[in-house]
Scaffold this active site. Structure first.
Site, PDB file in Angstrom:
ATOM      1  CG  ASP A  34      -2.019  -0.957   1.195  1.00 47.74           C
ATOM      2  OD1 ASP A  34      -2.253  -1.621  -0.035  1.00 47.74           O
ATOM      3  OD2 ASP A  34      -2.776  -1.260   2.114  1.00 47.74           O
ATOM      4  CG  PHE A  37      -1.049   2.020  -4.758  1.00 51.70           C
ATOM      5  CD1 PHE A  37      -1.598   1.475  -6.142  1.00 51.70           C
ATOM      6  CD2 PHE A  37      -2.075   3.145  -4.335  1.00 51.70           C
ATOM      7  CE1 PHE A  37      -2.641   1.842  -6.655  1.00 51.70           C
ATOM      8  CE2 PHE A  37      -3.195   3.503  -5.291  1.00 51.70           C
ATOM      9  CZ  PHE A  37      -3.480   2.731  -6.129  1.00 51.70           C
ATOM     10  CG  ASP A  38      -0.515   5.147  -0.157  1.00 53.96           C
ATOM     11  OD1 ASP A  38      -1.538   4.811  -1.023  1.00 53.96           O
ATOM     12  OD2 ASP A  38      -0.439   4.935   1.052  1.00 53.96           O
ATOM     13  CG  LEU A  84     -13.713 -14.164  15.065  1.00 50.86           C
ATOM     14  CD1 LEU A  84     -15.047 -14.469  14.669  1.00 50.86           C
ATOM     15  CD2 LEU A  84     -13.914 -14.170  16.874  1.00 50.86           C
ATOM     16  CD  GLU A 114     -23.472 -13.462  16.195  1.00 49.66           C
ATOM     17  OE1 GLU A 114     -22.455 -12.924  15.466  1.00 49.66           O
ATOM     18  OE2 GLU A 114     -24.037 -12.679  16.985  1.00 49.66           O
ATOM     19  CE  LYS A 116     -15.066 -15.815   9.617  1.00 49.26           C
ATOM     20  NZ  LYS A 116     -15.070 -15.055   8.450  1.00 49.26           N
ATOM     21  CG  ASP A 118     -16.328 -13.787   2.416  1.00 54.35           C
ATOM     22  OD1 ASP A 118     -15.400 -13.166   2.931  1.00 54.35           O
ATOM     23  OD2 ASP A 118     -15.929 -14.526   1.206  1.00 54.35           O
ATOM     24  NE  ARG A 137      -9.955  -6.887  10.657  1.00 52.61           N
ATOM     25  CZ  ARG A 137     -10.514  -7.870  10.967  1.00 52.61           C
ATOM     26  NH1 ARG A 137     -10.974  -8.097  11.976  1.00 52.61           N
ATOM     27  NH2 ARG A 137     -11.136  -8.732  10.008  1.00 52.61           N
ATOM     28  CD  GLU A 173     -17.474  -8.923   7.838  1.00 54.41           C
ATOM     29  OE1 GLU A 173     -17.383  -8.649   9.267  1.00 54.41           O
ATOM     30  OE2 GLU A 173     -16.469  -9.395   7.476  1.00 54.41           O
ATOM     31  CE1 TYR A 225     -18.607  -8.847  13.755  1.00 53.39           C
ATOM     32  CE2 TYR A 225     -19.889  -8.913  11.692  1.00 53.39           C
ATOM     33  CZ  TYR A 225     -18.902  -8.940  12.405  1.00 53.39           C
ATOM     34  OH  TYR A 225     -17.620  -8.479  11.662  1.00 53.39           O
ATOM     35  CE  LYS A 288     -19.870 -12.998  17.384  1.00 54.91           C
ATOM     36  NZ  LYS A 288     -20.489 -11.878  16.990  1.00 54.91           N
ATOM     37  CE  LYS A 312     -12.386 -18.716   7.442  1.00 56.87           C
ATOM     38  NZ  LYS A 312     -11.530 -18.012   6.572  1.00 56.87           N
ATOM     39  CB  CYS A 406      -2.741 -47.533 -21.223  1.00 57.58           C
ATOM     40  SG  CYS A 406      -2.509 -47.778 -19.312  1.00 57.58           S
ATOM     41  CB  CYS A 409      -0.154 -51.673 -19.988  1.00 60.39           C
ATOM     42  SG  CYS A 409      -1.760 -51.133 -20.568  1.00 60.39           S
ATOM     43  CB  CYS A 424      -6.137 -49.102 -20.007  1.00 68.71           C
ATOM     44  SG  CYS A 424      -5.141 -50.546 -20.084  1.00 68.71           S
ATOM     45  CB  CYS A 430      -3.217 -52.490 -17.233  1.00 71.30           C
ATOM     46  SG  CYS A 430      -2.789 -50.646 -17.090  1.00 71.30           S
TER      47      CYS A 430
END
Ligand code: IVH
Length: 666
Positions: A34, A37-38, A84, A114, A116, A118, A137, A173, A225, A288, A312, A406, A409, A424, A430
């Site tokens: 980052d 990039f800045d 978490l 609850e 989760k 994404d 965050r 979220e 949450y 929780k 997960k 194959c 063989c 085969c 074989c």
């Protein structure tokens, strides 16, 4: 610098930054930090300020992406914003539960489950009922103040009502529904812009747009949450969220209070399937401890709370490079192409290979060696390739050419009409097929010779002791003992196991032969239908087809198998060794279930599933594998899946328990 040089520099920087934005937001694979990039962005800004005439109309300085940008004030979090601990296994959840109960010194803990979601974590501050700040965050200690952008989200309540505390923080979220995501991508595609890889990336990208009006066009949503306050008036987490809801805050849906870890497992099981019907992506469940006092007592580790854990679901996608395609030869001679991948981390393991199923699948995916591919690991253990990133395909790439011979063989492969798999046909010589045949024959559902595992089967074959099934019955103790790393006990067990297998019933022997398309059920039908091996060997295709559930494909395969002299000789040798080649006529206990189809699901208290199956058949009924319109009864045991129950209810199938079933047949 001359003016054309400046112009070129601005163009180059703009393009470079656009590319980084694409990598960051679309691919979610940034290649610079980052900070780097800045620096580049600042350089471009300075140049554009000095030479505005060269600035591009869609310069990346106007719509900015990136991490902690100057334009958003970086603010410290009042309380650290932690993540978490997570797990994929029920065992680890049990351990979590045990730890929690032990630390608290109590037998039963109340949990809240609850979904989760994404998306990306956000912290909202309310003062006197007004939303005053929204912070991302960031690194957990400090984040970006994105208040103006968050205020454009319709489900974010800016003015509370009811009996709210004067000052509190609530975390949650921000995410995007799949429908909104698809609409957005369609618009972008129509305008010739790059499309986004997934809803999560757009959600996080959207919050970093400098123009709040632009953000307002993105269909973002929020769920909250986690309530936090210096003077927390609530005793439980669930109470705090219920109250927050009453003030107008959009709190987590679908939550459930659970009184035992078993109830938690039920919740996981339900949502592992049901989540697919939600309009947004969930990647797990957060569990929780409900009591705030207990939460406080448990506290935190350096990184995560001890009072919560994320479970997960078993699906994850990653990108990798297809290094090559190799081929595996199965027990039946079926050829399976295998993708050899640049190792990639997926669900906590390193994935190097994935199944490509068959030639059609390779064609369908249009996957080529060198491609960037999307790899997914779902509930099943074997990862699969779900797509190709065509935008990254090399210009000189060529379609994959499937093998014709194959790899084991070298005999020519065959593909029957209408079939996806190449085979085969050299099933006797074989090596993987021959070893596979032994493995299958000694397997649990066939002769059940537990003293011969796959490794031993391979050794016996490689050492030339067992080249065909009948050889097993000529094995001597001395021969087995002479093998590497085989002691007296192992050798004795092996020989005893082989001897004991001679009393296995005919249908198991027949199944054990490994005739193509002859599975357990078909073997039973054949044994019952024709009674013994001589009748089966002598039967024509027509005679075979006349048997219940035997189709053309099976009949053809049977006749072909027994037309081989070698197979007939093998059977004679096994007969001589004392194996059973005659069916015991099944005793019939009546025809109380004649014409009825029953489906068995779950675990039963008095009988095993196999026993219940046998009882149904003995009473003239049929056992179905899944609930359909033709099912008459669903015999439901413990732990039966909710989807099966739902389907049965929908179709009006009678649902009965074990006792009802037993009374029915008595
Ligand atoms: S509680 C200290 N609850 O998942 C407790 N997090 O992998 C912090 N998440 O950082 C979080 N749904 O961004 C919590 N119902 C939920 C959640 C949830 C999604 C996210 C959150 C968290 C991450 C942890």
């Amino acid at each position: 610098m001359q003016s054309h040089e400046i112009r070129a520099k601005i163009l180059a920087l703009s393009n470079e930054l656009k590319d980084h934005n694409y990598r960051y937001y679309v691919l979610a694979e940034p290649v610079i930090s980052d900070h780097q990039f800045d620096l580049k962005l600042k350089e471009l800004e300075a140049l554009e300020k000095q030479f505005p005439e060269f600035a591009l109309p869609d310069s990346p300085t106007k719509i900015v992406g990136g991490g902690l940008l100057d334009e958003f004030k970086t603010v410290p979090h009042k309380r650290r914003m932690l993540s978490l601990g997570n797990t994929y296994s029920e065992e680890e959840l049990l351990e979590f539960d045990e730890r929690v109960r032990k630390s608290l010194g109590i037998d039963a803990v109340e949990y809240v489950c609850e979904l989760k979601i994404d998306g990306l974590a956000i912290s909202l501050f309310y003062e006197n009922g007004q939303l005053i700040q929204a912070v991302t965050r960031g690194d957990g200690f400090q984040g970006d103040d994105v208040t103006e952008n968050v205020k454009t989200i319709r489900s974010v309540t800016q003015l509370l009502h009811g009996n709210y505390p004067a000052s509190f923080e609530i975390r949650g979220e921000i995410f995007m529904h799949r429908k909104g995501f698809e609409r957005l991508n369609q618009q972008r595609q129509a305008q010739g812009e790059v499309t986004y890889a997934n809803p999560r990336n757009v959600a996080s990208g959207s919050l970093k747009i400098k123009d709040a009006k632009e953000v307002a066009k993105r269909p973002l949503d929020i769920t909250l949450y986690h309530f936090l306050s210096d003077q927390n008036p609530f005793t439980t987490h669930s109470e705090s969220l219920e109250q927050a809801k009453s003030w107008g805050i959009k709190t987590a849906d679908h939550s459930k209070t659970c009184n035992s870890i078993q109830e938690v497992f039920d919740f996981l099981k339900r949502w592992d399937t049901a989540r697919h019907d939600l309009g947004f992506d969930t990647d797990g469940v957060v569990i929780k401890v409900n009591s705030f006092r207990h939460q406080e007592e448990l506290g935190f580790t350096a990184k995560v709370p001890r009072w919560a854990i994320a479970y997960k679901f078993q699906t994850e996608t990653a990108t990798s490079t297809l290094l090559g395609i190799t081929y595996q030869v199965g027990r039946t001679g079926a050829i399976t192409p295998v993708a050899e991948l640049q190792p990639v981390a997926l669900l906590g393991t390193t994935v190097k290979r994935a199944s490509l199923h068959n030639a059609n699948e390779i064609e369908r995916l249009d996957v080529r060696v060198g491609d960037t591919v999307f790899v997914e690991k779902g509930g099943e253990i074997i990862p699969k390739i779900v797509g190709v990133d065509f935008s990254r395909r090399a210009e000189n790439s060529v379609p994959h050419i499937y093998i014709t011979h194959c790899p084991e063989c070298n005999s020519e492969l065959q593909r029957n009409e209408g079939e996806a798999q190449h085979y085969c046909l050299n099933s006797e010589e074989c090596p993987p097929q021959a070893i596979g045949k032994i493995e299958h024959f000694v397997g649990r559902k066939a002769m059940d010779i537990q003293s011969i595992g796959s490794e031993m089967a391979e050794t016996l074959y490689q050492q030339g002791l067992v080249r065909e099934l009948a050889d097993l019955y000529d094995l001597t103790y001395e021969q087995v003992l002479s093998l590497d790393r085989v002691g007296e006990k192992t050798a004795m067990n092996l020989i005893e196991g082989v001897q004991a297998s001679k009393s296995q019933p005919f249908e198991r022997v027949l199944f054990g032969l490994g005739i193509r398309y002859v599975g357990e059920t078909v073997a039973k039908k054949l044994a019952q239908g024709l009674g013994n091996i001589d009748a089966i060997m002598a039967a024509t295709e027509e005679e075979l087809i006349a048997i219940d559930e035997i189709g053309e494909r099976i009949a053809e395969s049977m006749v072909q198998y027994f037309s081989d002299d070698k197979h007939r000789r093998g059977i004679e040798r096994m007969k001589a060794a004392g194996l059973i080649f005659t069916a015991v006529q099944k005793e019939s206990l009546g025809d109380g279930l004649a014409g009825k189809t029953l489906v068995i699901s779950g675990v039963f208290a008095k009988h095993s599933r196999d026993e219940i199956k046998a009882m149904i058949e003995a009473h003239g009924g049929k056992v179905g594998s899944g609930v359909t319109g033709k099912t008459d009864y669903l015999v439901a045991g413990d732990g039966i899946g909710p989807s099966k129950l739902e389907k049965a209810t929908q179709l009006g199938v009678n649902i009965i328990d074990e006792d009802t079933f037993l009374t029915m047949i008595s």
